[in-house]
Design a protein around this motif. Structure first.
Motif, PDB file in Angstrom:
ATOM      1  N   ASP A 253       0.847  -1.191   0.000  1.00 12.71           N
ATOM      2  CA  ASP A 253       0.000   0.000   0.000  1.00 12.71           C
ATOM      3  C   ASP A 253       0.882   1.240   0.000  1.00 12.71           C
ATOM      4  O   ASP A 253       1.558   1.525   0.996  1.00 12.71           O
ATOM      5  CB  ASP A 253      -0.905  -0.002   1.242  1.00 12.71           C
ATOM      6  CG  ASP A 253      -1.779   1.240   1.336  1.00 12.71           C
ATOM      7  OD1 ASP A 253      -1.797   2.036   0.372  1.00 12.71           O
ATOM      8  OD2 ASP A 253      -2.444   1.420   2.376  1.00 12.71           O
ATOM      9  N   PRO A 254       0.917   1.999  -1.092  1.00 17.06           N
ATOM     10  CA  PRO A 254       1.768   3.186  -1.139  1.00 17.06           C
ATOM     11  C   PRO A 254       1.443   4.231  -0.069  1.00 17.06           C
ATOM     12  O   PRO A 254       2.301   5.064   0.247  1.00 17.06           O
ATOM     13  CB  PRO A 254       1.499   3.755  -2.543  1.00 17.06           C
ATOM     14  CG  PRO A 254       1.024   2.592  -3.340  1.00 17.06           C
ATOM     15  CD  PRO A 254       0.243   1.745  -2.368  1.00 17.06           C
ATOM     16  N   LEU A 255       0.236   4.157   0.499  1.00 19.98           N
ATOM     17  CA  LEU A 255      -0.160   5.131   1.518  1.00 19.98           C
ATOM     18  C   LEU A 255       0.171   4.675   2.936  1.00 19.98           C
ATOM     19  O   LEU A 255      -0.064   5.407   3.894  1.00 19.98           O
ATOM     20  CB  LEU A 255      -1.666   5.409   1.417  1.00 19.98           C
ATOM     21  CG  LEU A 255      -2.143   6.024   0.088  1.00 19.98           C
ATOM     22  CD1 LEU A 255      -3.655   6.149   0.082  1.00 19.98           C
ATOM     23  CD2 LEU A 255      -1.486   7.374  -0.137  1.00 19.98           C
ATOM     24  N   SER A 256       0.735   3.481   3.067  1.00 24.73           N
ATOM     25  CA  SER A 256       1.062   2.965   4.394  1.00 24.73           C
ATOM     26  C   SER A 256       2.142   3.814   5.065  1.00 24.73           C
ATOM     27  O   SER A 256       3.059   4.328   4.419  1.00 24.73           O
ATOM     28  CB  SER A 256       1.554   1.518   4.278  1.00 24.73           C
ATOM     29  OG  SER A 256       2.080   1.066   5.497  1.00 24.73           O
ATOM     30  N   ARG A 257       2.053   3.895   6.386  1.00 23.28           N
ATOM     31  CA  ARG A 257       3.050   4.646   7.149  1.00 23.28           C
ATOM     32  C   ARG A 257       4.390   3.949   7.217  1.00 23.28           C
ATOM     33  O   ARG A 257       5.375   4.534   7.675  1.00 23.28           O
ATOM     34  CB  ARG A 257       2.523   4.881   8.577  1.00 23.28           C
ATOM     35  CG  ARG A 257       1.313   5.821   8.631  1.00 23.28           C
ATOM     36  CD  ARG A 257       0.888   6.076  10.067  1.00 23.28           C
ATOM     37  NE  ARG A 257      -0.250   6.983  10.130  1.00 23.28           N
ATOM     38  CZ  ARG A 257      -0.822   7.375  11.267  1.00 23.28           C
ATOM     39  NH1 ARG A 257      -0.355   6.907  12.427  1.00 23.28           N
ATOM     40  NH2 ARG A 257      -1.849   8.203  11.243  1.00 23.28           N
TER      41      ARG A 257
END
Length: 387
Positions: A253-257
């Motif tokens: 997930d590119p939006l993962s922290r």
């Protein structure tokens, strides 16, 4: 939520610059490490691995090669591959078969190397004296050397190790199986997965370009490449940004922290996974990087072996680094000339040069930071900044 281009840029940098680990684990994570013989200030494979391997020093890959489960081979480019990747590409079936005479010569060499063990090309040339041939660059080279290259590509020989940079050959651990249709299809899918894991996120055009490069690494699967590319697009995660389709592993997930970029300055090899795709480079950083080692000196904009300068997740310029009389010398150019006066960047760059000095084993740095990208050509500098 759909990622933005900034999200993809941060994700691409962070996933490639994973936490430094052991040499073998780093190669496994990358899948493939591109090689290049130019040393300015070190070979590309060493410059790539120094960011990803704990306490890596120049030449470690070559020194430890025999103890590692890796092979020199051609994938999408020439370099170092894991044994698993090697097996996916072999037995390799070149598009153009050898004539009978060349096959006979290769068999003689194979028997010679099999009996002798690790063999230097000089020994083969002395034994067989095949004469001279025209090489790729229009010059001449020993026919035996070209034969050895061809045998290596076909999987008849492997690189045992290097002697002062020259490949020393041994009989390969050759894959004997000819895969059935289902296995061949699965192998092709796996080869594309290695590409995506190394270079993601990828614009659709770049993914297609890299898959086409597999015609060299796995020519026997050429007929399935278009279908394999379509299968990959179906199983990968993707999104469209400004009319461009991007692809990455479905498990990420590119939006993962988890994708955090260290606040460091790093000088990257021209073939580093972060900068290899020049199309993606331009989309991410809004200027065009060029590899100019083979460009005439009068036409160079950045320098003979300009190393892209990454700061956080931005590539803000480039550096030309060399070792002179045992010390490190460096010159820098910036897309925005104001960055040359940024104290935070300058401090980060000093730290990077010190890391580079330790990696190379050289003395204190003679640092000459240039505020202008090219003092001789302000017009060219403006075109770079505006590109």
């Amino acid at each position: 939520m759909q990622p933005t281009l900034n999200d993809l840029r941060r994700y691409g940098v962070a996933r490639s610059l994973f936490a430094p680990t052991t040499l073998m684990r780093a190669v496994k994570t990358l899948g493939f490490v591109q090689a290049d013989p130019i040393r300015a200030p070190a070979r590309a494979q060493d410059l790539i691995l120094r960011h990803r391997v704990v306490k890596y020093r120049v030449g470690d890959l070559e020194r430890r090669y025999r103890r590692l489960a890796i092979e020199e081979d051609f994938f999408v480019n020439y370099g170092f591959v894991t044994r698993n990747l090697y097996q996916l590409m072999h037995p390799r079936q070149p598009i153009k078969p050898w004539p009978a005479e060349r096959q006979r010569q290769a068999q003689e060499i194979l028997e010679f190397v099999s009996a002798r063990g690790a063999t230097h090309p000089r020994e083969v040339d002395q034994q067989f004296a095949h004469g001279k041939v025209t090489n790729w660059f229009g010059g001449t080279s020993n026919a035996s050397t070209q034969l050895l290259d061809g045998m290596h590509y076909r999987g008849m020989l492997r690189v045992s190790h290097r002697d002062k940079g020259t490949r020393v050959y041994a009989v390969s651990r050759r894959a004997a199986d000819e895969p059935d249709a289902a296995t061949a299809r699965a192998r092709m899918d796996s080869l594309i997965d290695v590409i995506v894991l190394k270079y993601a996120p990828l614009p659709a055009a770049s993914l297609g370009q890299l898959v086409r490069h597999l015609r060299h690494g796995a020519p026997q699967y050429s007929a399935d490449m278009t279908a394999a590319l379509n299968r990959a697009k179906q199983r990968l995660a993707s999104c469209s940004i400004d009319g461009i389709q991007w692809f990455w592993p479905a498990s990420e997930d590119p939006l993962s922290r988890r994708w955090q970029v260290a606040p460091l300055a790093r000088l990257l090899a021209p073939f580093d996974p972060i900068v290899w795709d020049r199309r993606r480079f331009t989309l991410f950083w809004r200027w065009a990087y060029r590899f100019e080692a083979y460009t005439p000196p009068t036409k160079r904009r950045l320098g003979y072996y300009a190393l892209p300068l990454l700061w956080h997740d931005r590539i803000v310029g480039w550096g030309n680094v060399s070792v002179r009389e045992g010390s490190l010398a460096a010159e820098f150019g910036y897309v925005d000339k104001a960055l040359a006066r940024d104290r935070t960047l300058r401090a980060a760059l000093d730290e990077e040069l010190n890391r580079l000095r330790v990696f190379l084993g050289v003395a204190a740095t003679d640092r000459r930071a240039l505020a202008n990208a090219d003092a001789r050509s302000p017009a060219m500098r403006a075109r770079i900044a505006d590109s």
